[in-house]
Design a protein around this motif. Structure first.
Motif, PDB file in Angstrom:
ATOM      1  N   LEU A  20       0.831  -1.200   0.000  1.00  0.00           N
ATOM      2  CA  LEU A  20       0.000   0.000   0.000  1.00  0.00           C
ATOM      3  C   LEU A  20       0.866   1.251   0.000  1.00  0.00           C
ATOM      4  O   LEU A  20       0.643   2.198  -0.770  1.00  0.00           O
ATOM      5  N   HIS A  21       1.868   1.264   0.866  1.00  0.00           N
ATOM      6  CA  HIS A  21       2.717   2.444   1.015  1.00  0.00           C
ATOM      7  C   HIS A  21       3.536   2.687  -0.259  1.00  0.00           C
ATOM      8  O   HIS A  21       3.659   3.839  -0.718  1.00  0.00           O
ATOM      9  N   VAL A  22       4.087   1.622  -0.825  1.00  0.00           N
ATOM     10  CA  VAL A  22       4.889   1.757  -2.045  1.00  0.00           C
ATOM     11  C   VAL A  22       4.027   2.286  -3.190  1.00  0.00           C
ATOM     12  O   VAL A  22       4.434   3.161  -3.960  1.00  0.00           O
ATOM     13  N   LEU A  23       2.812   1.756  -3.309  1.00  0.00           N
ATOM     14  CA  LEU A  23       1.901   2.192  -4.369  1.00  0.00           C
ATOM     15  C   LEU A  23       1.518   3.652  -4.200  1.00  0.00           C
ATOM     16  O   LEU A  23       1.505   4.422  -5.178  1.00  0.00           O
ATOM     17  N   ALA A  24       1.206   4.052  -2.976  1.00  0.00           N
ATOM     18  CA  ALA A  24       0.796   5.436  -2.728  1.00  0.00           C
ATOM     19  C   ALA A  24       1.902   6.415  -3.117  1.00  0.00           C
ATOM     20  O   ALA A  24       1.651   7.443  -3.755  1.00  0.00           O
ATOM     21  N   ARG A  25       3.139   6.086  -2.755  1.00  0.00           N
ATOM     22  CA  ARG A  25       4.250   6.978  -3.103  1.00  0.00           C
ATOM     23  C   ARG A  25       4.471   7.041  -4.617  1.00  0.00           C
ATOM     24  O   ARG A  25       4.875   8.075  -5.156  1.00  0.00           O
ATOM     25  N   ALA A  26       4.171   5.937  -5.320  1.00  0.00           N
ATOM     26  CA  ALA A  26       4.320   5.921  -6.780  1.00  0.00           C
ATOM     27  C   ALA A  26       3.260   6.771  -7.472  1.00  0.00           C
ATOM     28  O   ALA A  26       3.422   7.152  -8.644  1.00  0.00           O
ATOM     29  N   MET A  27       2.182   7.104  -6.772  1.00  0.00           N
ATOM     30  CA  MET A  27       1.100   7.895  -7.348  1.00  0.00           C
ATOM     31  C   MET A  27       1.316   9.400  -7.195  1.00  0.00           C
ATOM     32  O   MET A  27       0.592  10.206  -7.793  1.00  0.00           O
ATOM     33  N   ARG A  28       2.285   9.814  -6.418  1.00  0.00           N
ATOM     34  CA  ARG A  28       2.476  11.240  -6.123  1.00  0.00           C
ATOM     35  C   ARG A  28       2.687  12.113  -7.359  1.00  0.00           C
ATOM     36  O   ARG A  28       2.202  13.249  -7.382  1.00  0.00           O
ATOM     37  N   PRO A  29       3.371  11.635  -8.411  1.00  0.00           N
ATOM     38  CA  PRO A  29       3.540  12.514  -9.579  1.00  0.00           C
ATOM     39  C   PRO A  29       2.242  12.871 -10.300  1.00  0.00           C
ATOM     40  O   PRO A  29       2.219  13.805 -11.107  1.00  0.00           O
ATOM     41  N   PHE A  30       1.159  12.141 -10.010  1.00  0.00           N
ATOM     42  CA  PHE A  30      -0.065  12.310 -10.784  1.00  0.00           C
ATOM     43  C   PHE A  30      -1.126  13.172 -10.099  1.00  0.00           C
ATOM     44  O   PHE A  30      -2.147  13.490 -10.714  1.00  0.00           O
ATOM     45  N   GLY A  31      -0.912  13.528  -8.848  1.00  0.00           N
ATOM     46  CA  GLY A  31      -1.918  14.345  -8.188  1.00  0.00           C
ATOM     47  C   GLY A  31      -1.790  14.341  -6.676  1.00  0.00           C
ATOM     48  O   GLY A  31      -0.728  14.027  -6.123  1.00  0.00           O
ATOM     49  N   GLU A  32      -2.866  14.689  -6.037  1.00  0.00           N
ATOM     50  CA  GLU A  32      -2.935  14.770  -4.573  1.00  0.00           C
ATOM     51  C   GLU A  32      -3.355  13.407  -4.030  1.00  0.00           C
ATOM     52  O   GLU A  32      -4.466  12.950  -4.256  1.00  0.00           O
ATOM     53  N   VAL A  33      -2.456  12.758  -3.321  1.00  0.00           N
ATOM     54  CA  VAL A  33      -2.668  11.375  -2.896  1.00  0.00           C
ATOM     55  C   VAL A  33      -3.125  11.317  -1.440  1.00  0.00           C
ATOM     56  O   VAL A  33      -2.503  11.908  -0.555  1.00  0.00           O
ATOM     57  N   THR A  34      -4.201  10.588  -1.216  1.00  0.00           N
ATOM     58  CA  THR A  34      -4.698  10.331   0.138  1.00  0.00           C
ATOM     59  C   THR A  34      -4.888   8.830   0.304  1.00  0.00           C
ATOM     60  O   THR A  34      -5.535   8.185  -0.529  1.00  0.00           O
ATOM     61  N   ILE A  35      -4.326   8.275   1.358  1.00  0.00           N
ATOM     62  CA  ILE A  35      -4.558   6.867   1.691  1.00  0.00           C
ATOM     63  C   ILE A  35      -5.786   6.781   2.592  1.00  0.00           C
ATOM     64  O   ILE A  35      -5.875   7.474   3.599  1.00  0.00           O
ATOM     65  N   ILE A  36      -6.721   5.922   2.213  1.00  0.00           N
ATOM     66  CA  ILE A  36      -7.881   5.607   3.049  1.00  0.00           C
ATOM     67  C   ILE A  36      -8.044   4.097   2.966  1.00  0.00           C
ATOM     68  O   ILE A  36      -8.533   3.563   1.962  1.00  0.00           O
ATOM     69  N   ALA A  37      -7.609   3.395   4.003  1.00  0.00           N
ATOM     70  CA  ALA A  37      -7.509   1.935   3.926  1.00  0.00           C
ATOM     71  C   ALA A  37      -8.058   1.289   5.194  1.00  0.00           C
ATOM     72  O   ALA A  37      -8.155   1.929   6.244  1.00  0.00           O
ATOM     73  N   PRO A  38      -8.396   0.008   5.116  1.00  0.00           N
ATOM     74  CA  PRO A  38      -8.870  -0.710   6.307  1.00  0.00           C
ATOM     75  C   PRO A  38      -7.803  -0.746   7.395  1.00  0.00           C
ATOM     76  O   PRO A  38      -6.603  -0.709   7.111  1.00  0.00           O
ATOM     77  N   ASP A  39      -8.250  -0.839   8.648  1.00  0.00           N
ATOM     78  CA  ASP A  39      -7.291  -0.896   9.750  1.00  0.00           C
ATOM     79  C   ASP A  39      -6.743  -2.298   9.972  1.00  0.00           C
ATOM     80  O   ASP A  39      -5.852  -2.495  10.795  1.00  0.00           O
ATOM     81  N   SER A  40      -7.261  -3.286   9.222  1.00  0.00           N
ATOM     82  CA  SER A  40      -6.795  -4.670   9.374  1.00  0.00           C
ATOM     83  C   SER A  40      -7.060  -5.422   8.070  1.00  0.00           C
ATOM     84  O   SER A  40      -7.528  -4.840   7.087  1.00  0.00           O
ATOM     85  N   GLU A  41      -6.780  -6.706   8.078  1.00  0.00           N
ATOM     86  CA  GLU A  41      -6.907  -7.563   6.894  1.00  0.00           C
ATOM     87  C   GLU A  41      -8.356  -7.750   6.473  1.00  0.00           C
ATOM     88  O   GLU A  41      -9.219  -8.091   7.284  1.00  0.00           O
ATOM     89  N   TYR A  42      -8.648  -7.507   5.179  1.00  0.00           N
ATOM     90  CA  TYR A  42      -9.985  -7.741   4.628  1.00  0.00           C
ATOM     91  C   TYR A  42      -9.904  -8.446   3.276  1.00  0.00           C
ATOM     92  O   TYR A  42     -10.750  -8.221   2.411  1.00  0.00           O
ATOM     93  N   SER A  43      -8.900  -9.298   3.099  1.00  0.00           N
ATOM     94  CA  SER A  43      -8.806 -10.038   1.842  1.00  0.00           C
ATOM     95  C   SER A  43     -10.057 -10.878   1.619  1.00  0.00           C
ATOM     96  O   SER A  43     -10.605 -11.464   2.558  1.00  0.00           O
ATOM     97  N   GLY A  44     -10.498 -10.926   0.371  1.00  0.00           N
ATOM     98  CA  GLY A  44     -11.686 -11.714   0.034  1.00  0.00           C
ATOM     99  C   GLY A  44     -12.990 -11.018   0.352  1.00  0.00           C
ATOM    100  O   GLY A  44     -14.057 -11.626   0.228  1.00  0.00           O
ATOM    101  N   ALA A  45     -12.940  -9.740   0.713  1.00  0.00           N
ATOM    102  CA  ALA A  45     -14.166  -9.028   1.104  1.00  0.00           C
ATOM    103  C   ALA A  45     -14.984  -8.586  -0.094  1.00  0.00           C
ATOM    104  O   ALA A  45     -16.110  -8.121   0.064  1.00  0.00           O
TER     105      ALA A  45
END
Length: 278
Positions: A20-45
């Protein structure tokens, strides 16, 4: 001067995920980045948001290196998108980028993935999305990563591919509001064999072959669930997302809106006509 593109980055593995963190930093050149993510594991949701009338989700501010604004939500990724779209964190995002998921989301996984489900939830509200997943070493094309598997993830490859995809996405005139499902092999960037637009595969490389209930000692009427996986032994079509990943290619699949199919069905017509005529 135009306002910067508002990019929401989320995932289904939780706020602490390195991907998540690596992806968010890779998005910075394209605009204003905000992370809004679950506080725990939700795979398969998938696109689940839960029973809203029963929930009292907690929201917390978080600190992620290189990102100015980050939030965690005690709910699945689709709920994060749901709240963001309705203004809980300021103006609604223009683009949702979800991932990097440790484990490819190809074939049947498309229906169950929380990574993709977040983007599909944005799509229903008119916000396009890009779901980013990466294969897991030692498991094959399909499967979630954990423990030592996650330690082997080549996050930077998926992040570089995602950045290229976002740049192309923003410059393209794609049909309607949809979701780009992006799957990246877990190899160094120079080892990628190419890329392709793919169909959704129907034949998995690995499949759950048995689900057994085993009595829990000392707990009458309670059972543990044992799941066994095995190779299907069927070679996937190379034109599919699964086939592309097996060839070390980046797979791109465009998930458009669900379109109803109308057809002549006299047996339905007759029975329902009889029902309403009673």
């Amino acid at each position: 001067m135009a306002d910067p593109l508002r990019i929401m980055v989320t995932n289904d593995d939780g706020i602490d995920s390195v991907g998540l963190h690596v992806l968010a930093r890779a998005m910075r050149p394209f605009g204003e980045v905000t992370i809004i993510a679950p506080d725990s594991e939700y795979s398969g949701a998938s696109a689940a948001i839960g029973a809203l009338f029963e929930e009292r989700p907690a929201v917390h501010t978080e600190r992620v290196e290189g990102i100015d604004t980050a939030w965690s939500v005690s709910g699945p990724p689709a709920l994060c998108v749901f709240y963001a779209r309705l203004g809980a964190f300021g103006p609604a995002p223009d683009l949702i980028v979800s991932g990097i998921n440790p484990g490819a989301n190809v074939g049947r996984s498309v229906y169950h993935s929380g990574t993709i489900g977040a983007c599909l939830t944005g799509r229903t509200g008119g916000i396009p999305g890009i779901a980013v997943s990466q294969a897991v070493t030692d498991w094959g094309v399909e499967g979630q990563g954990w423990g030592e598997m996650v330690a082997k993830m080549k996050w930077d490859t998926a992040a570089e591919v995602a950045a290229v995809a976002v740049e192309a996405f923003l410059a393209s005139d794609l049909p309607g509001v949809g979701v780009l499902n992006l799957n990246v092999p877990n190899v160094e960037t120079h080892e990628l064999a190419g890329w392709q637009w793919s169909d959704i595969g129907a034949t998995p490389t690995r499949s759950m072959v048995n689900v057994l209930l085993e009595p829990k000692p000392g707990h009458e009427g309670s059972f543990d669930v044992k799941m066994d996986y095995g190779d299907t032994g069927v070679a996937p079509d190379p034109a599919t997302d699964t086939g592309a990943m097996l060839d070390d290619k980046v797979s791109l699949t465009w998930l458009s809106t669900i379109t109803p199919l109308r057809w002549d069905a006299p047996e339905f017509d007759r029975r329902f006509d009889d029902l309403v005529a009673k």
